[in-house]
Structure formats: C-alpha cells, structure tokens
Design a protein around this motif. Structure first.
Motif, PDB file in Angstrom:
ATOM      1  N   TYR A  16       0.847  -1.190   0.000  1.00 27.93           N
ATOM      2  CA  TYR A  16       0.000   0.000   0.000  1.00 27.93           C
ATOM      3  C   TYR A  16       0.882   1.240   0.000  1.00 27.93           C
ATOM      4  O   TYR A  16       1.818   1.341   0.788  1.00 27.93           O
ATOM      5  N   THR A  17       0.572   2.196  -0.886  1.00 29.64           N
ATOM      6  CA  THR A  17       1.233   3.498  -0.871  1.00 29.64           C
ATOM      7  C   THR A  17       0.134   4.543  -0.724  1.00 29.64           C
ATOM      8  O   THR A  17      -1.057   4.211  -0.627  1.00 29.64           O
ATOM      9  N   GLN A  18       0.520   5.804  -0.732  1.00 30.23           N
ATOM     10  CA  GLN A  18      -0.452   6.891  -0.583  1.00 30.23           C
ATOM     11  C   GLN A  18      -1.523   6.849  -1.682  1.00 30.23           C
ATOM     12  O   GLN A  18      -2.674   7.161  -1.425  1.00 30.23           O
ATOM     13  N   THR A  19      -1.142   6.421  -2.890  1.00 33.07           N
ATOM     14  CA  THR A  19      -2.082   6.480  -4.013  1.00 33.07           C
ATOM     15  C   THR A  19      -2.249   5.155  -4.756  1.00 33.07           C
ATOM     16  O   THR A  19      -2.883   5.121  -5.799  1.00 33.07           O
ATOM     17  N   MET A  20      -1.677   4.069  -4.212  1.00 31.98           N
ATOM     18  CA  MET A  20      -1.674   2.810  -4.951  1.00 31.98           C
ATOM     19  C   MET A  20      -1.842   1.617  -4.032  1.00 31.98           C
ATOM     20  O   MET A  20      -1.421   1.638  -2.886  1.00 31.98           O
ATOM     21  N   LEU A  21      -2.427   0.577  -4.609  1.00 36.95           N
ATOM     22  CA  LEU A  21      -2.446  -0.751  -4.004  1.00 36.95           C
ATOM     23  C   LEU A  21      -1.844  -1.683  -5.042  1.00 36.95           C
ATOM     24  O   LEU A  21      -2.259  -1.664  -6.207  1.00 36.95           O
ATOM     25  N   VAL A  22      -0.849  -2.481  -4.634  1.00 35.47           N
ATOM     26  CA  VAL A  22      -0.202  -3.411  -5.557  1.00 35.47           C
ATOM     27  C   VAL A  22      -0.261  -4.804  -4.951  1.00 35.47           C
ATOM     28  O   VAL A  22       0.105  -5.005  -3.794  1.00 35.47           O
ATOM     29  N   LEU A  57      -5.273   5.080  -7.110  1.00 37.56           N
ATOM     30  CA  LEU A  57      -6.399   5.785  -6.497  1.00 37.56           C
ATOM     31  C   LEU A  57      -6.244   7.293  -6.586  1.00 37.56           C
ATOM     32  O   LEU A  57      -6.769   8.019  -5.771  1.00 37.56           O
ATOM     33  N   GLY A  58      -5.527   7.780  -7.594  1.00 34.59           N
ATOM     34  CA  GLY A  58      -5.269   9.204  -7.729  1.00 34.59           C
ATOM     35  C   GLY A  58      -6.416   9.991  -8.325  1.00 34.59           C
ATOM     36  O   GLY A  58      -6.361  11.201  -8.383  1.00 34.59           O
ATOM     37  N   SER A  60     -10.872   9.685  -9.882  1.00 37.78           N
ATOM     38  CA  SER A  60     -12.118   8.940  -9.829  1.00 37.78           C
ATOM     39  C   SER A  60     -12.544   8.632 -11.248  1.00 37.78           C
ATOM     40  O   SER A  60     -12.574   9.522 -12.082  1.00 37.78           O
ATOM     41  N   PRO A  61     -12.837   7.427 -11.600  1.00 37.37           N
ATOM     42  CA  PRO A  61     -12.775   6.233 -10.765  1.00 37.37           C
ATOM     43  C   PRO A  61     -11.334   5.713 -10.667  1.00 37.37           C
ATOM     44  O   PRO A  61     -10.474   6.114 -11.450  1.00 37.37           O
ATOM     45  N   PRO A  62     -11.079   4.797  -9.717  1.00 39.60           N
ATOM     46  CA  PRO A  62      -9.746   4.193  -9.631  1.00 39.60           C
ATOM     47  C   PRO A  62      -9.389   3.493 -10.940  1.00 39.60           C
ATOM     48  O   PRO A  62     -10.256   2.968 -11.637  1.00 39.60           O
ATOM     49  N   LYS A  63      -8.111   3.485 -11.273  1.00 38.65           N
ATOM     50  CA  LYS A  63      -7.620   2.840 -12.500  1.00 38.65           C
ATOM     51  C   LYS A  63      -6.845   1.580 -12.140  1.00 38.65           C
ATOM     52  O   LYS A  63      -6.112   1.560 -11.152  1.00 38.65           O
ATOM     53  N   THR A  64      -7.002   0.539 -12.959  1.00 39.86           N
ATOM     54  CA  THR A  64      -6.268  -0.701 -12.723  1.00 39.86           C
ATOM     55  C   THR A  64      -5.292  -0.950 -13.867  1.00 39.86           C
ATOM     56  O   THR A  64      -5.571  -0.618 -15.020  1.00 39.86           O
ATOM     57  N   TYR A  65      -4.158  -1.528 -13.503  1.00 37.04           N
ATOM     58  CA  TYR A  65      -3.117  -1.849 -14.467  1.00 37.04           C
ATOM     59  C   TYR A  65      -2.541  -3.218 -14.139  1.00 37.04           C
ATOM     60  O   TYR A  65      -2.570  -3.660 -12.990  1.00 37.04           O
ATOM     61  N   LEU A 107      -5.018   5.385   9.209  1.00 38.84           N
ATOM     62  CA  LEU A 107      -5.348   5.923   7.892  1.00 38.84           C
ATOM     63  C   LEU A 107      -4.102   5.821   7.026  1.00 38.84           C
ATOM     64  O   LEU A 107      -3.089   6.479   7.281  1.00 38.84           O
ATOM     65  N   LEU A 108      -4.191   4.951   6.018  1.00 44.98           N
ATOM     66  CA  LEU A 108      -3.088   4.703   5.079  1.00 44.98           C
ATOM     67  C   LEU A 108      -3.510   5.283   3.742  1.00 44.98           C
ATOM     68  O   LEU A 108      -4.085   4.579   2.926  1.00 44.98           O
ATOM     69  N   GLY A 109      -3.280   6.553   3.525  1.00 46.64           N
ATOM     70  CA  GLY A 109      -3.817   7.168   2.316  1.00 46.64           C
ATOM     71  C   GLY A 109      -5.339   7.078   2.395  1.00 46.64           C
ATOM     72  O   GLY A 109      -5.939   7.466   3.392  1.00 46.64           O
ATOM     73  N   SER A 110      -5.976   6.484   1.378  1.00 44.31           N
ATOM     74  CA  SER A 110      -7.434   6.336   1.412  1.00 44.31           C
ATOM     75  C   SER A 110      -7.869   5.001   2.032  1.00 44.31           C
ATOM     76  O   SER A 110      -9.057   4.719   2.115  1.00 44.31           O
ATOM     77  N   PHE A 111      -6.914   4.191   2.486  1.00 46.37           N
ATOM     78  CA  PHE A 111      -7.246   2.922   3.131  1.00 46.37           C
ATOM     79  C   PHE A 111      -7.452   3.143   4.621  1.00 46.37           C
ATOM     80  O   PHE A 111      -6.748   3.947   5.245  1.00 46.37           O
ATOM     81  N   VAL A 112      -8.412   2.425   5.176  1.00 49.22           N
ATOM     82  CA  VAL A 112      -8.706   2.482   6.606  1.00 49.22           C
ATOM     83  C   VAL A 112      -8.409   1.112   7.187  1.00 49.22           C
ATOM     84  O   VAL A 112      -8.925   0.104   6.701  1.00 49.22           O
ATOM     85  N   LEU A 113      -7.578   1.087   8.208  1.00 51.01           N
ATOM     86  CA  LEU A 113      -7.164  -0.166   8.820  1.00 51.01           C
ATOM     87  C   LEU A 113      -7.604  -0.170  10.279  1.00 51.01           C
ATOM     88  O   LEU A 113      -7.291   0.757  11.026  1.00 51.01           O
ATOM     89  N   LYS A 114      -8.332  -1.203  10.661  1.00 49.33           N
ATOM     90  CA  LYS A 114      -8.719  -1.384  12.059  1.00 49.33           C
ATOM     91  C   LYS A 114      -7.963  -2.602  12.569  1.00 49.33           C
ATOM     92  O   LYS A 114      -8.044  -3.672  11.973  1.00 49.33           O
ATOM     93  N   GLY A 115      -7.188  -2.425  13.647  1.00 49.90           N
ATOM     94  CA  GLY A 115      -6.396  -3.536  14.161  1.00 49.90           C
ATOM     95  C   GLY A 115      -5.913  -3.267  15.567  1.00 49.90           C
ATOM     96  O   GLY A 115      -6.478  -2.453  16.295  1.00 49.90           O
ATOM     97  N   LYS A 116      -4.815  -3.946  15.941  1.00 50.64           N
ATOM     98  CA  LYS A 116      -4.253  -3.826  17.287  1.00 50.64           C
ATOM     99  C   LYS A 116      -2.733  -3.690  17.189  1.00 50.64           C
ATOM    100  O   LYS A 116      -2.095  -4.374  16.390  1.00 50.64           O
ATOM    101  N   MET A 117      -2.192  -2.811  18.031  1.00 47.15           N
ATOM    102  CA  MET A 117      -0.746  -2.659  18.144  1.00 47.15           C
ATOM    103  C   MET A 117      -0.325  -3.123  19.531  1.00 47.15           C
ATOM    104  O   MET A 117      -1.014  -2.857  20.511  1.00 47.15           O
ATOM    105  N   ARG A 118       0.802  -3.789  19.622  1.00 44.15           N
ATOM    106  CA  ARG A 118       1.334  -4.273  20.899  1.00 44.15           C
ATOM    107  C   ARG A 118       2.228  -3.172  21.477  1.00 44.15           C
ATOM    108  O   ARG A 118       3.241  -2.799  20.879  1.00 44.15           O
TER     109      ARG A 118
END
Length: 171
Positions: A16-22, A57-58, A60-65, A107-118
C-alpha cells in the motif's frame, strides 16, 4: 521470470502506498520470514513485484493496471502484508509481560485499517509512540477497507506499517 533457485520462494503480497495498491509476487530466500522482511537489514530500496495487479487511487474512478514486473520504492510504502490465506507465525511472545494490545484505526492514504498494536502496558500510548523509533511496526488482527473500492475488504493476522507515514487513532 527466471526459474526459482533451489533456495528461493515466491510469495504473494500486498503493498500500500499513498495512491496505490499493488498485489504481486516477490521472490526471497527460503529462510526469510516475508511478514517481517521490511524490518530486516536485507530490506530493499525497491520492492520488486512480479505479475503485479495495480490499483491507482489518484482520481475517480480508480484505474487498474497489470504489468510483468513493477518496482515500488520502499520509502513510499505505508503497509505490507502476505495475501491471505498465507500466514506466518506472529512476531511476539504472548507470555511477555508488561505489554498490551491497543485497538487502533490507521489511515493509510485512502485505506482504513482497524487492528491492534502491541505496546507497553506501563506507559500512555502517546509515550509509546514517541519512544518508538522503528521504521516498521506490526499491526495484528487487521481489517483493511477503502471507501473508494466498495468491495475491498482484507483481513490479515499481521502486517507491517510505517508509523511515521500514517495517522493513528486509538479506541
């Protein structure tokens, strides 16, 4: 792709980057734990992924490659994990004292992550963050979604996150 060496393995990961998912395959030595690879001295300057599927995700709509290969600068990576159902053992000792699991929303760019940190059970979360000088931290029991990708929902037992590049909310 060249054939795997006798001491190599291919593993599918998500980056995951600010504008991409690979989503693609990385090739590492057999003895490398993929789930903590970026925390090791062997971490690369570029993550080389084979047969990547890329969502940009830069706009709308997202582009796939799709490519044969892609090189993603490691310094741009916000999070990294094995693609389920692949999993490795967790990277901590459950019997270790003075530690607790803290619920977090990242918050990872436009991704939202719900989890736990130790983190330390003896200190405030803010203090734990201030003394944490790690480039990568583990997040556990994570669910990742994205409001711009309606069907996107990934649950993983563990992933690595670059704490200096994300916003962290606690609950």
């Amino acid at each position: 792709m060249k054939p795997l060496g006798a001491d190599e393995k291919s593993t599918t990961v998500m980056v995951y980057t600010q504008t991409m998912l690979v989503r693609g395959e990385i090739v590492l030595k057999e003895n490398v734990r993929v789930s903590i690879w970026l925390r090791t001295q062997g971490a690369p300057t570029f993550i080389h992924l084979l047969k990547p599927q890329v969502v940009v995700l830069g706009g709308s709509p997202p582009k796939t490659y799709a490519y044969e290969e892609i090189y993603v600068p490691t310094e741009q990576v916000l999070a990294f994990h094995l693609v389920p159902p692949a999993a490795e053992s967790l990277d901590y000792d459950e019997t270790e004292g003075n530690r607790k699991m803290q619920g977090v929303n990242l918050l990872l760019g436009s991704f939202v992550l719900k989890g736990k940190m130790r983190v330390s059970a003896a200190a405030e979360f803010s203090s734990s963050l201030e003394v944490m000088k790690a480039s990568w931290v583990s997040v556990y029991d994570a669910e990742i979604t994205n409001p711009y990708l309606a069907q996107f929902s990934v649950s993983v037992p563990m992933l690595l996150v670059s704490p200096n590049k994300v916003a962290i909310g606690i609950f």
